[in-house]
Design an enzyme around this catalytic site. Structure first.
Site, mmCIF file in Angstrom:
data_model
loop_
_atom_site.group_PDB
_atom_site.id
_atom_site.type_symbol
_atom_site.label_atom_id
_atom_site.label_comp_id
_atom_site.label_asym_id
_atom_site.label_seq_id
_atom_site.Cartn_x
_atom_site.Cartn_y
_atom_site.Cartn_z
ATOM 1 N N SER A 151 9.910 -14.552 0.042
ATOM 2 C CA SER A 151 10.844 -14.677 -1.066
ATOM 3 C C SER A 151 11.831 -15.791 -0.724
ATOM 4 O O SER A 151 12.206 -15.966 0.432
ATOM 5 C CB SER A 151 11.581 -13.344 -1.252
ATOM 6 O OG SER A 151 12.850 -13.579 -1.838
ATOM 7 N N HIS B 298 -5.172 9.435 -10.496
ATOM 8 C CA HIS B 298 -3.876 9.409 -11.187
ATOM 9 C C HIS B 298 -2.774 8.854 -10.280
ATOM 10 O O HIS B 298 -1.633 9.303 -10.342
ATOM 11 C CB HIS B 298 -3.472 10.808 -11.672
ATOM 12 C CG HIS B 298 -4.547 11.517 -12.431
ATOM 13 N ND1 HIS B 298 -4.740 11.352 -13.775
ATOM 14 C CD2 HIS B 298 -5.526 12.359 -11.998
ATOM 15 C CE1 HIS B 298 -5.770 12.091 -14.161
ATOM 16 N NE2 HIS B 298 -6.271 12.699 -13.113
#
Ligand code: ARG
Length: 417
Positions: free
Chosen positions: A258, A136
């Protein structure tokens, strides 16, 4: 929409091979004389020499089959006009696709085998690197990084056995000689054709042969299954490289910066794998929809499956190579991972099981440890890396077990070779 010469062009090598096998069968049936057979062979040689590996020529031909027949007839005259005797484009295209799918299956087998090999190798390399395993998306239990990558080795080994089985199945029967739907009154030796094309025997039902594309669907399903594993792999690695974890030394040549933010190094290669894998999985879904509810007998819808298969083969091949290269280069930061071991109380299950081994009923031990955790609150715990050694179950996260299973999978690969 009727024309598909450009879309067919990737099948040219198979088409030329098919023409030769068919010419042989026509000669055996007395339709082509030995001089005609020779001239057909020479004509096919010239087509191969001029067009193999070249871009698709400009032509009004409807598809590859009509183009080859017309080009051959231009080159060799009357013998070319006889080449389509006893066959139809329906059995031709079915045969070509099967030949192509067999080659693609062999390539997939090599690629998936490499994935098993490199994942097993890295499983050994990383078996002493302890980190939190997750369920999870929460830290759950100590494991080792080798155990994590062995998850993929195991899955790829399973896919590999299916690939090899299906390839051998595809090689069994040859559609050529099925004609348009019912065979032909020309006494073609279909066994001869089948063997000349590398199949074991002629297919068993001309109607089935001309209107199913099972081998295409099966190949696409294998691709989709492989793609699902690659997608999970990519997602795992992207997660491991997120700022808060920074577990990976993500190889620089698989990332980009970036354009704006100097602090960024982004895991683009894995994100692209995850994106392209969706295209592969949807090619399978699209092919299934294409075939859904078609009536018996050839239908032109079948033409639409070819680009799906070709694109999936190309994408899959590229992604397997990329992920193998990536796995060779990926490294992990042992210090950062060790720090994560203190989060999420990941030794709780082991503490509970220690009580169980002393005779406390499981449910009582569970409640007791849960109560301790509630009382202590959200403080980091001192989970030792050695805690992973307590996972003694076969197939469990113990480092020695990781190495044992990796060796076992590698030995199985050797046996299959
Ligand atoms: N171009 C077709 C295909 O790729 C084969 C031609 C069959 N056409 C026909 N009218 N029977 O599926």
């Amino acid at each position: 929409m009727n024309r598909c010469l450009t879309e067919d062009w990737f099948l040219l090598p198979h088409e030329l091979k098919l023409q030769r096998a068919h010419a042989k069968a026509l000669a055996a049936a007395g339709i082509l004389s030995s001089e005609e057979t020779e001239s057909v062979d020479r004509g096919l040689d010239r087509i191969a020499a001029t067009y193999s590996g070249q871009p698709c020529p400009d032509s009004d031909a409807e598809d590859l089959h009509t183009w080859v027949e017309a080009t051959l007839t231009e080159l060799v005259g009357d013998a070319g006009k006889k080449i389509h005797t006893g066959r139809s484009r329906n059995d031709q295209v079915a045969t070509l696709l099967k030949m192509y799918v067999i080659g693609a299956g062999e390539a997939l087998s090599r690629d998936v085998r490499s994935l098993v090999e490199v994942s097993c190798k890295r499983a050994r390399d990383w078996s002493a690197l302890v980190f939190p395993l997750q369920t999870h998306a929460q830290y759950a239990a100590p494991g080792n990084v080798g155990f994590w990558v062995l998850r993929y080795a195991t899955a790829f080994a399973r896919v590999l056995s299916h690939v090899d089985f299906l390839v051998s199945h595809w090689r069994r029967t040859c559609p050529l000689g099925s004609g348009a739907v019912a065979g032909s009154s020309i006494p073609i030796d279909r066994q001869l054709q089948a063997e000349a094309l590398g199949f074991e025997m002629p297919s068993l039902n001309a109607l089935d042969s001309t209107c199913t594309r099972d081998e295409c669907i099966e190949l696409l399903a294998l691709h989709a299954q492989t793609a699902l594993h690659l997608q999970s792999f990519a997602t795992d690695v992207i997660g491991f490289s997120q700022t808060s974890q920074s577990w990976t030394d993500y190889p620089e040549e698989f990332s980009t910066g970036s354009s704006m933010m100097p602090n960024k190094r982004n895991p683009d290669a894995m994100e692209l794998v995850r994106g392209e894998c969706s295209a592969v999985a949807s090619a399978h879904a699209q092919a299934v929809l294409l075939m859904k509810g078609l009536p018996s007998g050839y239908n032109r819808d079948l033409q639409c499956i070819k680009p799906l298969v070709r694109e999936s083969v190309e994408k899959m091949g590229a992604m397997c190579v990329l992920v193998c290269a990536f796995l060779e280069r990926l490294e992990f930061d042992a210090v950062r991972m060790a720090r994560s071991l203190s989060l999420g109380s990941i030794d709780a299950t082991l503490r509970m099981e220690a009580r169980v081994l002393q005779g406390v009923p499981l449910r009582d031990a569970h409640h007791a440890v849960a109560a301790e955790l509630r009382e202590a609150g959200d403080v980091p715990t001192d989970t030792q890396a050695s805690a992973v050694d307590l996972y003694r179950t076969l197939g469990g996260a113990h480092p020695e077990e990781t190495r044992r299973i990796a060796d076992m999978l590698l030995a199985e690969l050797g046996d299959r070779a």
